[in-house]
Design a protein around this motif. Sequence first.
Motif, PDB file in Angstrom:
ATOM      1  N   THR A  20       0.646  -1.209   0.000  1.00 28.74           N
ATOM      2  CA  THR A  20       0.107  -0.022  -0.084  1.00 28.74           C
ATOM      3  C   THR A  20       0.863   1.118  -0.061  1.00 28.74           C
ATOM      4  OG1 THR A  20      -0.047  -0.172   2.612  1.00 28.74           O
ATOM      5  CG2 THR A  20      -1.887  -1.224   1.020  1.00 28.74           C
ATOM      6  N   ALA A  21       2.279   0.991   0.696  1.00 28.41           N
ATOM      7  CA  ALA A  21       2.904   2.552   0.682  1.00 28.41           C
ATOM      8  C   ALA A  21       3.584   2.809  -0.697  1.00 28.41           C
ATOM      9  CB  ALA A  21       4.025   2.114   1.734  1.00 28.41           C
ATOM     10  N   PHE A  22       3.532   1.592  -1.492  1.00 31.06           N
ATOM     11  CA  PHE A  22       4.353   1.638  -2.918  1.00 31.06           C
ATOM     12  C   PHE A  22       3.258   2.353  -3.692  1.00 31.06           C
ATOM     13  CE2 PHE A  22       4.929   0.027  -7.061  1.00 31.06           C
ATOM     14  CZ  PHE A  22       6.176   0.267  -7.442  1.00 31.06           C
ATOM     15  N   TRP A  23       2.175   2.084  -3.534  1.00 30.64           N
ATOM     16  CA  TRP A  23       1.076   2.579  -4.412  1.00 30.64           C
ATOM     17  C   TRP A  23       0.678   3.931  -4.030  1.00 30.64           C
ATOM     18  CZ3 TRP A  23       0.072   1.206  -9.159  1.00 30.64           C
ATOM     19  CH2 TRP A  23       0.305  -0.183  -9.504  1.00 30.64           C
ATOM     20  N   ALA A  24       0.705   4.226  -2.721  1.00 29.58           N
ATOM     21  CA  ALA A  24       0.363   5.514  -2.259  1.00 29.58           C
ATOM     22  C   ALA A  24       1.234   6.716  -2.740  1.00 29.58           C
ATOM     23  CB  ALA A  24       0.425   5.402  -0.597  1.00 29.58           C
ATOM     24  N   THR A  25       2.706   6.306  -2.852  1.00 28.48           N
ATOM     25  CA  THR A  25       3.649   7.235  -3.480  1.00 28.48           C
ATOM     26  C   THR A  25       3.254   7.343  -4.692  1.00 28.48           C
ATOM     27  OG1 THR A  25       5.272   5.261  -3.696  1.00 28.48           O
ATOM     28  CG2 THR A  25       5.547   6.617  -1.520  1.00 28.48           C
ATOM     29  N   ILE A  26       3.001   6.490  -5.361  1.00 24.55           N
ATOM     30  CA  ILE A  26       2.635   6.590  -7.027  1.00 24.55           C
ATOM     31  C   ILE A  26       1.547   7.574  -7.121  1.00 24.55           C
ATOM     32  CG2 ILE A  26       1.625   5.552  -8.844  1.00 24.55           C
ATOM     33  CD1 ILE A  26       3.245   2.920  -8.623  1.00 24.55           C
ATOM     34  N   PHE A  27       0.234   7.055  -6.339  1.00 26.02           N
ATOM     35  CA  PHE A  27      -0.701   8.087  -6.506  1.00 26.02           C
ATOM     36  C   PHE A  27      -0.323   9.612  -6.208  1.00 26.02           C
ATOM     37  CE2 PHE A  27      -3.411   4.454  -5.498  1.00 26.02           C
ATOM     38  CZ  PHE A  27      -3.581   3.985  -6.795  1.00 26.02           C
ATOM     39  N   THR A  28       0.329   9.836  -5.148  1.00 24.79           N
ATOM     40  CA  THR A  28       0.692  11.064  -4.583  1.00 24.79           C
ATOM     41  C   THR A  28       1.419  11.852  -6.024  1.00 24.79           C
ATOM     42  OG1 THR A  28       1.108  10.669  -2.442  1.00 24.79           O
ATOM     43  CG2 THR A  28       1.776  12.451  -3.012  1.00 24.79           C
ATOM     44  N   ASP A  29       2.435  10.754  -6.228  1.00 25.84           N
ATOM     45  CA  ASP A  29       3.332  11.537  -7.700  1.00 25.84           C
ATOM     46  C   ASP A  29       2.374  11.755  -9.049  1.00 25.84           C
ATOM     47  OD1 ASP A  29       6.137  11.954  -8.938  1.00 25.84           O
ATOM     48  OD2 ASP A  29       5.198  10.655 -10.168  1.00 25.84           O
ATOM     49  N   VAL A  30       1.367  11.159  -9.073  1.00 26.91           N
ATOM     50  CA  VAL A  30       0.381  11.372 -10.110  1.00 26.91           C
ATOM     51  C   VAL A  30      -0.300  12.578  -9.876  1.00 26.91           C
ATOM     52  CG1 VAL A  30      -1.761  10.536 -11.110  1.00 26.91           C
ATOM     53  CG2 VAL A  30       0.272   8.810 -10.688  1.00 26.91           C
ATOM     54  N   TRP A  31      -0.764  12.731  -8.700  1.00 28.48           N
ATOM     55  CA  TRP A  31      -1.478  13.969  -8.289  1.00 28.48           C
ATOM     56  C   TRP A  31      -0.723  15.253  -8.434  1.00 28.48           C
ATOM     57  CZ3 TRP A  31      -0.888  17.625  -4.426  1.00 28.48           C
ATOM     58  CH2 TRP A  31      -1.832  18.623  -4.255  1.00 28.48           C
ATOM     59  N   ILE A  32       0.521  15.098  -8.366  1.00 27.74           N
ATOM     60  CA  ILE A  32       1.413  16.340  -8.459  1.00 27.74           C
ATOM     61  C   ILE A  32       1.630  16.645  -9.908  1.00 27.74           C
ATOM     62  CG2 ILE A  32       3.672  17.270  -8.145  1.00 27.74           C
ATOM     63  CD1 ILE A  32       3.643  15.879  -5.259  1.00 27.74           C
ATOM     64  N   GLY A  33       2.054  15.431 -10.706  1.00 30.31           N
ATOM     65  CA  GLY A  33       2.391  15.691 -11.895  1.00 30.31           C
ATOM     66  C   GLY A  33       1.256  15.702 -13.274  1.00 30.31           C
ATOM     67  N   VAL A  34      -0.122  15.314 -12.803  1.00 40.07           N
ATOM     68  CA  VAL A  34      -1.022  15.309 -13.883  1.00 40.07           C
ATOM     69  C   VAL A  34      -1.445  16.750 -14.440  1.00 40.07           C
ATOM     70  CG1 VAL A  34      -3.620  15.274 -14.044  1.00 40.07           C
ATOM     71  CG2 VAL A  34      -2.024  13.194 -13.399  1.00 40.07           C
ATOM     72  N   PRO A  35      -1.344  17.909 -13.489  1.00 45.80           N
ATOM     73  CA  PRO A  35      -1.690  19.129 -14.094  1.00 45.80           C
ATOM     74  C   PRO A  35      -0.763  19.559 -15.227  1.00 45.80           C
ATOM     75  CG  PRO A  35      -1.641  19.165 -11.785  1.00 45.80           C
ATOM     76  CD  PRO A  35      -1.246  17.885 -12.135  1.00 45.80           C
ATOM     77  N   LEU A  36       0.493  19.418 -15.080  1.00 46.38           N
ATOM     78  CA  LEU A  36       1.403  19.881 -16.252  1.00 46.38           C
ATOM     79  C   LEU A  36       1.331  18.858 -17.656  1.00 46.38           C
ATOM     80  CD1 LEU A  36       4.036  21.327 -16.983  1.00 46.38           C
ATOM     81  CD2 LEU A  36       5.418  19.488 -16.150  1.00 46.38           C
ATOM     82  N   VAL A  37       1.044  17.856 -17.248  1.00 40.75           N
ATOM     83  CA  VAL A  37       0.780  16.812 -18.360  1.00 40.75           C
ATOM     84  C   VAL A  37      -0.610  17.453 -19.108  1.00 40.75           C
ATOM     85  CG1 VAL A  37       0.265  14.692 -19.077  1.00 40.75           C
ATOM     86  CG2 VAL A  37       1.994  14.745 -17.506  1.00 40.75           C
ATOM     87  N   THR A  38      -1.666  17.617 -18.257  1.00 42.55           N
ATOM     88  CA  THR A  38      -2.758  18.048 -18.741  1.00 42.55           C
ATOM     89  C   THR A  38      -2.749  19.418 -19.624  1.00 42.55           C
ATOM     90  OG1 THR A  38      -3.836  17.014 -17.084  1.00 42.55           O
ATOM     91  CG2 THR A  38      -5.367  18.507 -18.202  1.00 42.55           C
ATOM     92  N   LEU A  39      -2.036  20.293 -18.992  1.00 41.69           N
ATOM     93  CA  LEU A  39      -1.918  21.694 -19.866  1.00 41.69           C
ATOM     94  C   LEU A  39      -0.986  21.404 -20.761  1.00 41.69           C
ATOM     95  CD1 LEU A  39      -1.530  23.941 -16.536  1.00 41.69           C
ATOM     96  CD2 LEU A  39      -3.504  23.539 -17.902  1.00 41.69           C
TER      97      LEU A  39
END
Length: 294
Positions: free
Chosen positions: A154-173
């Motif tokens: 769960t910790a492994f996927w938690a870090t992934i989801f946090t990184d996704v949350w931070i990185g998605v706006p840049l990719v989207t824009l």
Amino acid sequence: MSVQRSTVIFAWILLLPAVLYVLVIVAYPLVDTFILSFTDASLKKTTNWVGWINYGKIFNERFAEVIVRTFVWTFFSVSIKMIIGTFGATMLNAAVPGRALFRLFTMPPWIVPMAIGIFMWGWMYNGQFGMISGVLQNFGLVSGPVAFLAYGGTAFWATIFTDVWIGVPLVTLYLLAAMQAIPQDLYEAAWTDGAGRLYRFRRITLPLIVPAVITISMLSLIATFNSFDIIWILTQGGPNGQTTTMIIDTYQVAIASKKYGEGAARAVLICIFLSIFSLCYFRITSRLAAGDKR
């Protein structure tokens, strides 16, 4: 010839600040790190040349697991960001009322300072008073508190989801800007011929944003591969090393254990991997450019 020579000299003068920056900020530390990786540098006063010993130490079963974990962590994080970012850019590019407001809502994860956002996620992952665990209990999906950061999976996927949350706006824009650069005449002609939304997206939008997708994928891959803040603030590589990536392992060896020579060898290996990624990127983009010329 004098005019041509003066033009060349003037061009070099303009390039001089950038050249100095590369030599002082990039080239010198890189060469110094490479030399340091062949020594036993630490807090002791003397430093000895040890050759390839530091590189021999990192090629063991434990570090092999760290390398595999780093690639898996990077793959899933970048893939999820690209999928969500492409979907989000498509939605934000649609002609719907209030889309300017929707675009504004994509910014907070990118605007909020990274450390503050990560601490916020750390609180939400908490098993006793975290929001995520509380919501799961209220809906009856779990029978008790879930400490996401206390278990390796769960910790492994938690870090992934946090990184996704931070990185998605840049990719989207980034992808949104690429979509808005597509001539509307193409869509109008396809619509006149009776093409549906899915067909227009598959045959017009996707092919024309491929260069942008490749570029932002590469930038996201490098940033994710080198990501330190997210994992370190949330788990510090734990529990039991299950979220330790190459950059975390390098920090633990070089800074925490004060083994600068071994840490430098790990840093050189990271640089090699990222150089390979960059070469692949330039090769792909050059092929795309050649295809466009043809």
